[in-house]
Scaffold this active site. Sequence first.
Site, PDB file in Angstrom:
ATOM      1  N   SER A 168      -3.550   6.106  -2.646  1.00  0.00           N
ATOM      2  CA  SER A 168      -3.731   4.649  -2.802  1.00  0.00           C
ATOM      3  C   SER A 168      -5.196   4.401  -3.101  1.00  0.00           C
ATOM      4  O   SER A 168      -6.046   5.286  -2.880  1.00  0.00           O
ATOM      5  CB  SER A 168      -3.363   3.976  -1.472  1.00  0.00           C
ATOM      6  OG  SER A 168      -3.777   2.629  -1.446  1.00  0.00           O
ATOM      7  N   TYR A 181      -3.687   2.872   7.929  1.00  0.00           N
ATOM      8  CA  TYR A 181      -3.117   3.107   6.589  1.00  0.00           C
ATOM      9  C   TYR A 181      -4.116   3.865   5.720  1.00  0.00           C
ATOM     10  O   TYR A 181      -3.771   4.845   5.050  1.00  0.00           O
ATOM     11  CB  TYR A 181      -2.749   1.765   5.953  1.00  0.00           C
ATOM     12  CG  TYR A 181      -2.152   1.873   4.562  1.00  0.00           C
ATOM     13  CD1 TYR A 181      -0.802   2.151   4.386  1.00  0.00           C
ATOM     14  CD2 TYR A 181      -2.934   1.693   3.421  1.00  0.00           C
ATOM     15  CE1 TYR A 181      -0.246   2.249   3.107  1.00  0.00           C
ATOM     16  CE2 TYR A 181      -2.389   1.784   2.150  1.00  0.00           C
ATOM     17  CZ  TYR A 181      -1.044   2.061   2.001  1.00  0.00           C
ATOM     18  OH  TYR A 181      -0.509   2.157   0.726  1.00  0.00           O
TER      19      TYR A 181
END
Length: 255
Positions: A146, A159
């Site tokens: 990501s 995350y």
Amino acid sequence: MNPTYDFTGQVAFVTGAGSGMGLAAARAFSASGAAVALADVGEDAVNAAAEQLAGEGRHVLALVCDVSDEAQVAAAVDRTVAAFGRLDMAYNNAGVMPPPTDAADEGADQFDRVQAVNLRGIWASMKHELRHMRDQGSGAIVNCSSLGGLVGNPGRAAYHASKHGVIGLTRSAALEYGSRGVRINAVCPGTIGTPMVDAMVEGGELDRGQAESGQAIDRLGTADEIAQAVLWLCSDGAGYVTGIALPVDGGYTAQ
Ligand SMILES: NC(=O)c1ccc[n+]([C@@H]2O[C@H](COP(=O)([O-])OP(=O)(O)OC[C@H]3O[C@@H](n4cnc5c(N)ncnc54)[C@H](O)[C@@H]3O)[C@@H](O)[C@H]2O)c1
């Protein structure tokens, strides 16, 4: 999307294939001629996706699999090879986004769950894919990181830790397997219009307008744009590319 790859005779395994970018990649692989195993923890979604692709004449297999459970991952990869005879490409994409949390308040359960899916899930997927690719002496793996693997973001420590970890896994395994015919890369999507982001907008965690204007290319990315990057990384066109973390983020991390 106008597919430009020919993966006829090749086999792809995609996790998180019931929705969003995993579904887009499964579609793109199958439209390019590959047989595709679609794995997802969501039984209805993965069955529906596979049925639709099968109805379009594609060679597909639906697998219910929770990537946080290594035994399920091993079984899913083995079933793919049993059904299609080999494993050439994998997109390890399944992931979850927990609600934003002050770093001083985050519960250990939430932290562990995020790592179990986003990091250990990719570790397990890559491990069991490599067992087949090692024997074949060929293969290409793309792990889903990501923009959160490249930069930080307030409220998102767990995350972002998981997505930074994916890049470490990718680089180390790439070094290990470069001389053995297997290329391993990561893709780092920016903010992409998928059900995950829709849920963040609906939950008031993300302002869509702000997210759009925060990119150099001032819109959200599409799942198909990530799928195109994944297919390129798996193709012969990327034959000299391994160990990279490729941002596909509309310029977000260029700032
Ligand atoms: N959407 C974004 O903006 C964005 C940006 C960067 C990275 N990502 C990452 O991209 C990946 C795909 O995200 P998306 O936006 O397509 O999300 P999505 O929620 O649309 O799809 C994720 C899929 O993963 C599946 N999944 C969740 N937990 C699983 C598990 N334990 N085992 C197997 N499958 C599981 C879900 O059922 C779902 O089908 C994730 O790893 C996410 O972290 C998303």
